[in-house]
Write a protein that holds these residues in place. Structure first.
Motif, PDB file in Angstrom:
ATOM      1  N   THR A 114       3.818  -3.279  10.494  1.00 40.74           N
ATOM      2  CA  THR A 114       3.179  -2.726   9.368  1.00 40.74           C
ATOM      3  C   THR A 114       4.009  -1.527   8.591  1.00 40.74           C
ATOM      4  OG1 THR A 114       1.950  -0.895  10.551  1.00 40.74           O
ATOM      5  CG2 THR A 114       1.054  -3.061  10.563  1.00 40.74           C
ATOM      6  N   PRO A 115       3.864  -1.243   7.252  1.00 45.83           N
ATOM      7  CA  PRO A 115       4.489   0.125   6.784  1.00 45.83           C
ATOM      8  C   PRO A 115       4.383   1.207   7.387  1.00 45.83           C
ATOM      9  CG  PRO A 115       3.488  -1.521   5.113  1.00 45.83           C
ATOM     10  CD  PRO A 115       2.721  -1.828   6.266  1.00 45.83           C
ATOM     11  N   LEU A 116       3.307   1.423   8.164  1.00 44.19           N
ATOM     12  CA  LEU A 116       2.639   2.800   8.825  1.00 44.19           C
ATOM     13  C   LEU A 116       3.884   3.447   9.850  1.00 44.19           C
ATOM     14  CD1 LEU A 116       0.526   4.890   8.648  1.00 44.19           C
ATOM     15  CD2 LEU A 116      -0.503   3.820  10.644  1.00 44.19           C
ATOM     16  N   THR A 117       4.634   4.273   9.653  1.00 46.10           N
ATOM     17  CA  THR A 117       5.509   4.676  10.717  1.00 46.10           C
ATOM     18  C   THR A 117       4.770   5.592  11.872  1.00 46.10           C
ATOM     19  OG1 THR A 117       5.949   6.932   9.283  1.00 46.10           O
ATOM     20  CG2 THR A 117       7.218   5.012   8.644  1.00 46.10           C
ATOM     21  N   ARG A 118       5.679   5.750  12.700  1.00 45.44           N
ATOM     22  CA  ARG A 118       5.127   6.435  13.817  1.00 45.44           C
ATOM     23  C   ARG A 118       4.854   7.979  13.346  1.00 45.44           C
ATOM     24  NH1 ARG A 118       9.879   6.289  17.891  1.00 45.44           N
ATOM     25  NH2 ARG A 118      11.027   6.409  15.916  1.00 45.44           N
ATOM     26  N   GLY A 119       5.529   8.622  12.471  1.00 45.85           N
ATOM     27  CA  GLY A 119       5.353   9.846  12.063  1.00 45.85           C
ATOM     28  C   GLY A 119       3.869  10.023  11.087  1.00 45.85           C
ATOM     29  N   GLU A 120       3.958   8.934  10.252  1.00 51.11           N
ATOM     30  CA  GLU A 120       2.527   8.919   9.256  1.00 51.11           C
ATOM     31  C   GLU A 120       1.309   8.640  10.511  1.00 51.11           C
ATOM     32  OE1 GLU A 120       4.535   6.929   5.420  1.00 51.11           O
ATOM     33  OE2 GLU A 120       3.489   5.668   7.075  1.00 51.11           O
ATOM     34  N   TRP A 121       1.605   7.722  11.403  1.00 50.50           N
ATOM     35  CA  TRP A 121       0.410   7.557  12.454  1.00 50.50           C
ATOM     36  C   TRP A 121      -0.026   9.107  13.105  1.00 50.50           C
ATOM     37  CZ3 TRP A 121      -0.465   8.664  17.677  1.00 50.50           C
ATOM     38  CH2 TRP A 121      -1.667   7.635  18.054  1.00 50.50           C
ATOM     39  N   LEU A 122       1.001   9.672  13.601  1.00 47.68           N
ATOM     40  CA  LEU A 122       0.703  10.843  14.106  1.00 47.68           C
ATOM     41  C   LEU A 122       0.119  11.977  13.188  1.00 47.68           C
ATOM     42  CD1 LEU A 122       0.781  12.767  16.822  1.00 47.68           C
ATOM     43  CD2 LEU A 122       3.162  13.355  16.122  1.00 47.68           C
ATOM     44  N   PHE A 123       0.781  11.874  11.862  1.00 41.14           N
ATOM     45  CA  PHE A 123       0.357  12.678  10.952  1.00 41.14           C
ATOM     46  C   PHE A 123      -1.336  12.509  10.655  1.00 41.14           C
ATOM     47  CE2 PHE A 123      -0.931  13.877   6.514  1.00 41.14           C
ATOM     48  CZ  PHE A 123      -0.606  15.173   6.425  1.00 41.14           C
ATOM     49  N   ALA A 124      -1.669  11.193  10.546  1.00 42.47           N
ATOM     50  CA  ALA A 124      -3.238  10.776  10.242  1.00 42.47           C
ATOM     51  C   ALA A 124      -4.034  11.265  11.345  1.00 42.47           C
ATOM     52  CB  ALA A 124      -3.201   9.342  10.133  1.00 42.47           C
ATOM     53  N   SER A 125      -3.496  11.079  12.717  1.00 42.87           N
ATOM     54  CA  SER A 125      -4.320  11.569  13.763  1.00 42.87           C
ATOM     55  C   SER A 125      -4.382  13.207  13.839  1.00 42.87           C
ATOM     56  CB  SER A 125      -3.662  10.993  15.167  1.00 42.87           C
ATOM     57  OG  SER A 125      -3.551   9.622  14.928  1.00 42.87           O
ATOM     58  N   MET A 130       0.883  -1.179   0.026  1.00 39.92           N
ATOM     59  CA  MET A 130      -0.078   0.013  -0.001  1.00 39.92           C
ATOM     60  C   MET A 130       0.930   1.302  -0.105  1.00 39.92           C
ATOM     61  SD  MET A 130      -2.900   1.112   2.881  1.00 39.92           S
ATOM     62  CE  MET A 130      -3.898  -0.189   2.518  1.00 39.92           C
ATOM     63  N   SER A 131       0.609   2.099  -0.780  1.00 42.12           N
ATOM     64  CA  SER A 131       1.301   3.481  -1.094  1.00 42.12           C
ATOM     65  C   SER A 131       1.054   4.342   0.547  1.00 42.12           C
ATOM     66  CB  SER A 131       0.722   4.148  -2.090  1.00 42.12           C
ATOM     67  OG  SER A 131      -0.514   4.764  -1.975  1.00 42.12           O
ATOM     68  N   ARG A 132       1.929   5.459   0.351  1.00 46.18           N
ATOM     69  CA  ARG A 132       2.020   6.209   1.901  1.00 46.18           C
ATOM     70  C   ARG A 132       0.726   7.148   1.899  1.00 46.18           C
ATOM     71  NH1 ARG A 132       6.752  10.279   2.894  1.00 46.18           N
ATOM     72  NH2 ARG A 132       7.503   8.069   3.717  1.00 46.18           N
ATOM     73  N   VAL A 133       0.055   7.477   0.473  1.00 42.20           N
ATOM     74  CA  VAL A 133      -1.086   8.070   0.495  1.00 42.20           C
ATOM     75  C   VAL A 133      -2.400   7.128   0.973  1.00 42.20           C
ATOM     76  CG1 VAL A 133      -2.914   8.914  -0.959  1.00 42.20           C
ATOM     77  CG2 VAL A 133      -0.440   9.750  -1.148  1.00 42.20           C
ATOM     78  N   GLY A 134      -2.291   5.791   0.366  1.00 37.36           N
ATOM     79  CA  GLY A 134      -3.166   4.723   0.856  1.00 37.36           C
ATOM     80  C   GLY A 134      -3.361   4.636   2.534  1.00 37.36           C
ATOM     81  N   ARG A 135      -2.099   4.573   2.942  1.00 45.88           N
ATOM     82  CA  ARG A 135      -1.957   4.139   4.601  1.00 45.88           C
ATOM     83  C   ARG A 135      -2.492   5.404   5.157  1.00 45.88           C
ATOM     84  NH1 ARG A 135       3.645   2.863   2.870  1.00 45.88           N
ATOM     85  NH2 ARG A 135       4.372   4.494   3.964  1.00 45.88           N
ATOM     86  N   LEU A 136      -2.237   6.592   4.794  1.00 49.20           N
ATOM     87  CA  LEU A 136      -2.674   7.471   5.442  1.00 49.20           C
ATOM     88  C   LEU A 136      -4.132   7.917   5.360  1.00 49.20           C
ATOM     89  CD1 LEU A 136      -0.118  10.493   4.662  1.00 49.20           C
ATOM     90  CD2 LEU A 136      -0.133   9.244   6.790  1.00 49.20           C
ATOM     91  N   ARG A 137      -4.694   7.733   4.073  1.00 52.84           N
ATOM     92  CA  ARG A 137      -6.141   7.698   3.959  1.00 52.84           C
ATOM     93  C   ARG A 137      -6.691   6.609   4.828  1.00 52.84           C
ATOM     94  NH1 ARG A 137      -6.361   6.577  -0.997  1.00 52.84           N
ATOM     95  NH2 ARG A 137      -6.079   8.512  -1.883  1.00 52.84           N
TER      96      ARG A 137
END
Length: 252
Positions: A96-107, A1-8
């Motif tokens: 998973t591919p989701l990083t800590r920064g991506e998780w915080l960004f999504a939140s 899954m791409s970064r955009v997909g993970r964030l979405r």
């Protein structure tokens, strides 16, 4: 899954989680409204009368906005990170591919959307109930977004370093309440001891309050520059977001 997909996917899950919690919805939208009704419509301001609420109604607009910009990220992110730690979810996240920064960004995106809606409600109520004469400056949007980013970072740190969800909520209140009243929101600098004024420069909420006031009611702002305050707030936001992402544990 791409970064955009993970964030979405993470943003969608975060929004659904918020919508299912009626208590969270109540405190996010109705609690600030109650404050406006009590202090804005019932107590009312007394310009020139001295004491608390002695400024024109427009002066207190940043304070009402700060209730959600400050407390919602601190309490939601703090308790969310603590809950994930208790459930060993960060250990699963590490696989998973989701990083800590991506998780915080999504939140943070979810919180920005929630607080943006709450801010619109607050501004409408302030104008309707207090008669505050404010300008709806385009700078309000970046102020709210940058403020949310800043305090989401702080909330992530609170959830990472406290030992439970209750501890995270207690810590958010212990930090949030002093900041709310000692950052030129509801209490002016002139009402505080002279030695305390330099300490106000250490609070990011001070720059939020000064900047929002300068953008929406320059006649009561004391000549502050909204752009300069936004830049300082942005510097705080970058620093706290980076520290918040770094503090989130990889495993439990």
């Amino acid at each position: 899954m791409s970064r955009v997909g993970r964030l979405r996917a993470e943003i969608s899950a975060g929004w659904r989680s918020f919508a299912r919690r009626r208590t969270a919805v109540f405190f996010t939208f109705l609690f600030p409204a109650l404050l406006i009704v009590i202090f804005g419509a019932l107590v009312r301001t007394d310009p020139g009368g001295g004491g608390l609420f002695a400024e024109p109604p427009a002066y207190y607009v940043p304070g009402y906005l700060a209730v959600v910009v400050l407390f919602t990220p601190l309490s939601r992110l703090g308790s969310e990170v603590a809950r994930h730690r208790e459930g060993n979810r960060f250990e699963k996240l590490a696989t998973t591919p989701l990083t800590r920064g991506e998780w915080l960004f999504a939140s943070t995106v979810v919180n920005a959307a929630i607080i943006g809606l709450a801010s619109l409600l607050i501004l409408g109520l302030v104008v309707a109930l207090t008669g505050a004469g404010i300008a709806f400056s385009p700078l309000l949007v970046p102020y709210v977004v940058v403020g949310v980013v800043c305090f989401c970072g702080v909330g992530a740190m609170l959830g990472s370093y406290t030992d439970s969800r209750d501890g995270a909520v207690a810590a958010s209140n212990a930090i949030g309440l002093p900041l709310l009243f000692l950052s030129e929101t509801f209490v002016t600098a002139a009402q505080l001891p002279g030695w305390f004024e330099p300490l106000m420069a250490l609070s990011p909420l001070t720059y939020f309050a000064r900047g929002v006031r300068a953008a929406t009611a320059p006649e009561v702002a004391g000549g502050g520059d909204p752009t300069v305050n936004l830049l300082v707030l942005s510097a705080f936001a970058v620093a706290f977001f980076a520290l918040g992402a770094r503090s989130i544990p990889r495993t439990d």
